[in-house]
Design an enzyme around this catalytic site. Structure first.
Site, PDB file in Angstrom:
ATOM      1  N   GLU A 516     -30.205  17.732  26.213  1.00  6.26           N
ATOM      2  CA  GLU A 516     -29.216  17.463  25.086  1.00  6.26           C
ATOM      3  C   GLU A 516     -29.698  16.642  24.099  1.00  6.26           C
ATOM      4  O   GLU A 516     -29.481  17.095  23.156  1.00  6.26           O
ATOM      5  CB  GLU A 516     -28.443  16.052  25.740  1.00  6.26           C
ATOM      6  CG  GLU A 516     -27.292  16.593  26.558  1.00  6.26           C
ATOM      7  CD  GLU A 516     -27.104  15.304  27.889  1.00  6.26           C
ATOM      8  OE1 GLU A 516     -27.564  14.547  27.731  1.00  6.26           O
ATOM      9  OE2 GLU A 516     -26.204  16.323  28.344  1.00  6.26           O
ATOM     10  N   GLU A 667     -33.404   9.135  38.534  1.00  4.54           N
ATOM     11  CA  GLU A 667     -33.421  10.784  37.318  1.00  4.54           C
ATOM     12  C   GLU A 667     -34.364  10.992  37.370  1.00  4.54           C
ATOM     13  O   GLU A 667     -34.406  12.408  37.040  1.00  4.54           O
ATOM     14  CB  GLU A 667     -31.959   9.969  35.982  1.00  4.54           C
ATOM     15  CG  GLU A 667     -31.345  11.050  35.196  1.00  4.54           C
ATOM     16  CD  GLU A 667     -30.742  10.851  34.952  1.00  4.54           C
ATOM     17  OE1 GLU A 667     -29.914  11.872  34.283  1.00  4.54           O
ATOM     18  OE2 GLU A 667     -30.792   9.273  34.442  1.00  4.54           O
TER      19      GLU A 667
END
Length: 747
Positions: A516, A667
């Site tokens: 991203e 994460e």
């Protein structure tokens, strides 16, 4: 309908009884915390897909819980999960201090163990509470019922080592609103960071177990509208509403030990606590069982507080043991579909913990998705592509009935996706990057506004819809539910592409890559390939349901540009005009091209070149890699026939990402953004699709790649796989020639 459901449950139960008893007492289902974890205790949760509570070391202290798609819509904020009043707390005072307020020290909580039994989905905590010259043996058992979705229970067993008077409280915690709240819906990134700093917080990585992003992923609030209790019937209840959201309710019924010498019972009703408070006399060495039965509901799922009160009282009438037995039986039926590894106990335990978290957050017969961070406030409870591309495929073959709500959610929220497409000047549906799980509307934070360009989510959604049809063969479902989603997504892509006349090809400009940090780039390879697949799916789906496909769909798909370096014989991440030089969580997004849901066709050599480039960029331009990359590398290695490499990447998934004591995945290794279901699902996919080489395609459940078995493993079995109305055990083991072979056994 209910009769058919009950019959199906009975048949499933009979099947479970016919299976070998693999699991009871199996250590791969057991995770235990000790006093050594007191300083770094990372909470797990107990949940049944509808509501939850976090765990805590004593087993009795109040913790926040959440309810499926129960969102807070405060002014100028994003939609975020409203924390339901804490229901699990029981507190005890033997005379020198309250259990839940006493310092958590090894010398006070002796012989301590807390066990999460994932086969039974129960949390059991045991210790001797020794404080102020008095000792009490404490046993706590808590569960959220898988059998009766509205119910949960906590049982506290006390064995005092003294005679005397004690106090107990049975509260429902009425949480105050989290402060400070920021206008996340309107703040830029710089404004948000400045506001966080001004509040005395930061967004840096924190020591375990402090949440890294609590400053922005805080819970919403439930406003209590009415509440009450009864000291005669030992009950509590409340009705409320999530801020500008749905109505929520809860009730509790308390069961006291028979023969308990009660001195006093009082109702406490305040702004922060609704509680029954008890004084009683106890005798040394006698076991006293106190049980708190909870019933919970929300608008669209159950009734009001009075209905919950009736449920809680009925549960009390049934008794804890009966309620627990039915809950355990329901979980045991779920575990008849499982992943069994012979030869690596640590991997086996990790697989079971990941399956446990996925099953704890999935529902059946609904149209609710799963939040990115499960029933917690992480990532504001929104539905990302995580639901469609990560969680959905992981559940599809093992538990299709629990995968189905994810695709049903996209059908249910077509209207807001169409409205969003109109806002952006395109046709069809433009599903949001962050969808509210209740309404389907776009609630992406303003500071992340740029991800409106991460439009690959629209293709991911169509791919999942088609996968569900291929796996079930349900043409009636496809026509009524899947096709409308697929058709509208194809319409979106036909309006979103640009035609390059000079090269006679279609391109997609101004997108955000899955990696991203690369925002607003042309021709992201993953996006273009996913759009191409979605368009081809639409043509096939149209033929199946008797609809007319737009001829442009085939034309665009056939001429879709996917950037490729002819000299290096590998794909590019995106258009060659964009430098590939940023430090990111991923390094590159090429591994995504070979992930099971997309699985872009390519030659073995190109696949190897893509994989090698991915590894190179991960080393050169990767920082604190997201675990999504680790699981993709395991799958990529398996596709390349590298069983040793696949095993090494699977092992890498065990290092740092699993937080003690209950294998909560974060994460990245360095941050504490926890409960990420995509990473649990990705790890499961490493086995279901990676090592097996299986793909769901037009030909069925196809052996698209040779199976792989890491060195040292004896076998891998996918138990109770569902495909087109049949069930299989699929085993990978070593053949006589030493190579891995795949065996399907119909059930």
């Amino acid at each position: 309908m209910r009769v058919r459901h009950r019959l199906a449950a009975l048949l499933t139960c009979a099947l479970a009884l016919a299976q070998p008893a693999f699991a009871k007492g199996d250590p791969s289902f057991v995770l235990t915390g000790t006093a050594e974890h007191f300083g770094s205790y990372f909470p797990s949760y107990l949940a049944n897909g509808y509501f939850s509570t976090l765990t805590a070391p004593r087993g009795t202290e109040p913790t926040r819980g959440y309810m499926v798609a129960t969102m807070d819509y405060a002014k100028d904020d994003i939609a975020r999960p409203a924390a339901i009043p804490g229901w699990n707390e029981i507190d005890y005072n033997p005379g020198g201090g309250w259990l839940n307020s006493t310092r958590l020290g090894k010398e006070i909580f002796t012989d301590y163990a807390q066990t999460l039994d994932m086969y039974d989905a129960t949390l059991e905590t045991r210790y001797r509470f020794s404080y102020a010259n008095k000792s009490t043996d404490v046993e706590v058992t808590t569960f959220v019922s898988q059998d009766a979705g509205h119910l949960a229970a906590t049982r506290l067993i006390l064995t005092p080592q003294f005679d005397g008077s004690v106090q107990l409280t049975f509260p429902i915690r009425l949480w105050s609103e989290y402060q400070p709240r920021f206008p996340i819906a309107t703040m830029t990134g710089e404004e948000m960071i400045a506001a966080v700093i001004a509040s005395g917080q930061n967004l840096d990585n924190k020591p375990i177990p402090t949440p890294d992003r609590a400053a922005v992923w805080y819970p919403g609030v439930v406003r209590i509208q009415s509440s009450g209790g009864d000291t005669r019937t030992l009950t509590l209840w409340w009705d409320g509403r999530a801020e500008q959201g749905v109505a929520v309710a809860q009730a509790a019924a308390i069961e006291l030990p028979k023969g308990l010498e009660i001195e006093d019972v009082q109702l406490e009703k305040g702004p922060y606590k609704l509680s029954l408070n008890l004084k009683a006399r106890v005798r040394k060495g006698q076991r006293y069982r106190f049980t708190k039965y909870i019933a919970a509901s929300r608008e669209g799922w159950g009734g009001d507080a009075q209905a919950d009160l009736a449920l809680a009282k009925a549960a009390r009438q049934q008794g804890f043991d009966a309620l627990l037995a039915r809950h355990q039986a329901a979980w045991h039926r779920l575990w008849t579909s499982d992943i069994r590894i012979e030869g690596d106990a640590s991997v086996q335990k990790a697989v079971h913990s990941d399956l446990y978290y996925l099953l704890s957050n999935s529902t059946e017969g609904t149209a609710w998705p799963m939040g990115a961070c499960a029933l917690t406030p992480g990532y504001a409870g929104h539905a990302f592509w995580d639901s469609d591309s990560w969680v959905f495929p992981a559940l599809l073959l093992l538990h299709p009935e629990r995968a189905k709500p994810i695709v049903m959610f996209r059908n249910r929220t077509i209207a807001p996706a169409q409205e969003r497409a109109r806002q952006y000047g395109v046709k069809g549906t433009m599903y949001p990057w962050e969808a509210d799980p209740e309404t389907g509307k776009d609630y992406t934070p303003h500071f992340a506004y740029g991800v409106f360009r991460e439009v690959h989510v629209n293709a991911d959604i169509a791919i999942a819809q088609w996968q569900y049809y291929l796996a079930t063969g349900d043409e009636a479902w496809l026509k009524q539910y899947g096709w409308p989603v697929i058709e509208q997504v194809a319409t979106f892509w036909a309006s979103r592409v640009a035609y390059d006349q000079a090269h006679d090809r279609y391109e997609i400009h101004h997108v955000t890559s899955p990696d991203e940090a690369y925002d607003d780039v042309p021709n992201d390879s993953f996006t273009n390939a996913a759009a191409q697949k979605a368009l081809r799916i639409a043509v096939k789906a149209a033929a199946k349901v008797g609809a007319k496909a737009d001829p442009q769909w085939t034309t665009i798909a056939d001429k879709m540009f996917i950037p490729f370096d002819e000299q290096a014989q590998r794909h590019l991440d995106f258009d060659a005009s964009v430098p590939h030089d940023k430090i990111t969580w991923m390094g590159s997004s090429l591994a995504w091209l070979m992930y099971p849901d997309l699985d872009l066709p390519m030659s073995p050599q190109v696949r190897r070149n893509d994989f090698d480039f991915q590894l190179h960029e991960l080393k050169e331009h990767g920082d604190d890699p997201n675990e999504m990359m680790m699981v993709m590398l395991a799958v990529g290695s398996a596709e390349l026939g590298d069983a040793k490499g696949a095993g090494e990447w699977i092992q890498r998934n065990l290092v740092g990402f699993l937080k003690a004591p209950f294998n909560v995945r974060t994460e990245t290794v360095a941050n504490n953004a926890g409960y990420i279901l995509a990473t649990s699902a990705g790890f499961v996919q490493s086995f279901v699709y990676g090592l097996s080489g299986l793909r769901i395609d037009d030909g069925g459940l196809t052996e698209a790649y040779a199976p792989a078995l890491p060195p040292g493993w004896n076998s891998l079995t996918l138990k109770g796989i569902h495909f087109r109305g049949k069930q299989y055990d699929i085993t990978i083991e070593h053949g006589a020639d030493g190579k891995a072979k795949l065996i399907r056994k119909p059930l």
